[in-house]
Design an enzyme around this catalytic site. Sequence first.
Site, PDB file in Angstrom:
ATOM      1  N   THR A 286       0.780  -1.210   0.061  1.00  0.00           N
ATOM      2  CA  THR A 286       0.111  -0.113   0.090  1.00  0.00           C
ATOM      3  C   THR A 286       0.880   1.401  -0.047  1.00  0.00           C
ATOM      4  O   THR A 286       2.035   1.360   0.563  1.00  0.00           O
ATOM      5  CB  THR A 286      -0.919  -0.221   1.423  1.00  0.00           C
ATOM      6  OG1 THR A 286      -1.437  -1.179   1.076  1.00  0.00           O
ATOM      7  CG2 THR A 286      -1.849   1.182   1.228  1.00  0.00           C
TER       8      THR A 286
ATOM      9  N   THR B   2       2.043  -3.486   8.402  1.00  0.00           N
ATOM     10  CA  THR B   2       2.127  -4.107   9.547  1.00  0.00           C
ATOM     11  C   THR B   2       3.459  -5.065   9.720  1.00  0.00           C
ATOM     12  O   THR B   2       4.001  -5.396   8.651  1.00  0.00           O
ATOM     13  CB  THR B   2       0.794  -5.412   9.564  1.00  0.00           C
ATOM     14  OG1 THR B   2      -0.115  -4.395   9.117  1.00  0.00           O
ATOM     15  CG2 THR B   2       0.691  -5.920  11.149  1.00  0.00           C
TER      16      THR B   2
ATOM     17  N   GLU C 272      -4.877 -19.211   0.850  1.00  0.00           N
ATOM     18  CA  GLU C 272      -5.797 -18.604   1.562  1.00  0.00           C
ATOM     19  C   GLU C 272      -6.697 -19.700   2.187  1.00  0.00           C
ATOM     20  O   GLU C 272      -7.154 -20.432   1.387  1.00  0.00           O
ATOM     21  CB  GLU C 272      -6.655 -17.524   1.331  1.00  0.00           C
ATOM     22  CG  GLU C 272      -5.811 -16.150   1.225  1.00  0.00           C
ATOM     23  CD  GLU C 272      -6.689 -14.931   1.025  1.00  0.00           C
ATOM     24  OE1 GLU C 272      -6.251 -13.834   0.835  1.00  0.00           O
ATOM     25  OE2 GLU C 272      -7.960 -15.130   0.980  1.00  0.00           O
TER      26      GLU C 272
ATOM     27  N   GLU D 166     -16.401  -1.998   0.419  1.00  0.00           N
ATOM     28  CA  GLU D 166     -16.805  -1.626  -0.871  1.00  0.00           C
ATOM     29  C   GLU D 166     -15.909  -2.824  -1.987  1.00  0.00           C
ATOM     30  O   GLU D 166     -16.558  -3.019  -2.936  1.00  0.00           O
ATOM     31  CB  GLU D 166     -16.483  -0.267  -1.264  1.00  0.00           C
ATOM     32  CG  GLU D 166     -17.598   0.527  -0.393  1.00  0.00           C
ATOM     33  CD  GLU D 166     -17.095   0.602   0.984  1.00  0.00           C
ATOM     34  OE1 GLU D 166     -15.964   0.330   1.314  1.00  0.00           O
ATOM     35  OE2 GLU D 166     -17.888   1.104   1.897  1.00  0.00           O
TER      36      GLU D 166
END
Length: 393
Positions: A134, A166, A248, A378
Amino acid sequence: MDFNYPPETEAFREEIRAFLREAVTPEYLEEQRTMMVDRDGHGPATQRFVDALRERGYLTLHWPKEYGGQGRPVFEQAVFAEEMARAGASTYIVGSVGLNMVAPALMHYGSEQQKKEILPKIASGEINFCQMFTEPEAGSDLASLRTTAIRDGDEYVVNGTKVFITWAFHANYGYLLARTDPEAPKHRGLSLFMLDMKSPGVEIHPLSLIDGGRHGLIYLENVRIPRANLIGEENRGWYHAAITLDFERAGIGAVTRNEEDIKRLIAYARTTERNGQRLSADPEIRKGLLIAYRDSRITRALAMRVLDIQGHGRVANSEASELSLHSRLATGRTSETKALVYGMYGQLFQDTPYAVEDGDGVQSWWRLAGRHAAGTIEIQKNIIAQRGLGMPR
Ligand SMILES: Cc1cc2nc3c(=O)[nH]c(=O)nc-3n(C[C@H](O)[C@H](O)[C@H](O)COP(=O)(O)OP(=O)(O)OC[C@H]3O[C@@H](n4cnc5c(N)ncnc54)[C@H](O)[C@@H]3O)c2cc1C
């Protein structure tokens, strides 16, 4: 689809339960209660627990055997996550980005040299990664990121800014996504790198979130990365990063944690009185508790559907987003119910006088910050609309 685990997983469940009975100590649980791993790192009891997990191969259950993992089937991985959650234990640890994200990408796209050198170090905990994707101008629309990595002989020179990272303070390597071809269409000019966090030009600043977590704002100024640290092919980073999706596992641990949480909340409401009336007799509270219970059943059904898809060797796509969307909305609704149940005292932090249920009310609000990570509400809706229902962008 089957809503139950295959019977052959039960022996494994017993093995995990026996392990956890020994390994989950009161000291470990106290650290889990009071420390935040992305802020404080591992306390000594947590470190002992993580070492025990590692020793038994439980941190690499999902890795194929040829890479030193356990190659356990999807359902056994889920059983492990479920039992961990039930015991109050967590695999949210320093090193999880490497174990769950970087390792799969390396297995598929890394050079033989990288696989031989790096995978064992990720497994042993010698190398810990943070995910550096990000940027201030690129979150949901990640492919528009601006950090550049320009080739200069046998190195890349990196400039840019990464935000919300993180583990930035606990990782020794960054799993960096940067633009190697500024002229190419946005998804095509990106590459993945292993960045040594001690490299000159890497500057990490703390960024505290509302939940108390300590993340990193990272400036990269003329940072040099050796060419050998490129993961996979140049300009294919976007597609390489997507591979982690295959690994995942429906977040079944989170589903179980949530169920335990709601059980405790219902028990509290049934046994506690306010103004001479039991909380569970209040119509608003009853309605909230019923909704929380209903939500937890729906979340489990959606999670089992994702597991079933993965158990058949397919990739859950919009189905995983349906699960993610529902559980994110549900955690918001449950937090509202907790505000009703705990009342004014629910705003007190854990370990303060008069705190209710160890500050559970306020902690639930804080945890909502996590709803933004890995694709906002969203964005999950967009995925369901476009990939699930075939609607136009
Ligand atoms: C707890 C936490 C941990 C994180 N850890 C990491 C990490 O380790 N590494 C890392 O790289 N990043 C990390 N992130 C960043 C995270 O991935 C981003 O916050 C996320 O991708 C959203 O990006 P943004 O914050 O820039 O919000 P934006 O993308 O700017 O979104 C702002 C709002 O606009 C909405 N929006 C955006 N685009 C659309 C659209 N097309 N349609 C409809 N609505 C839209 C969003 O839903 C959101 O409500 C973390 C974030 C949090 C909160």
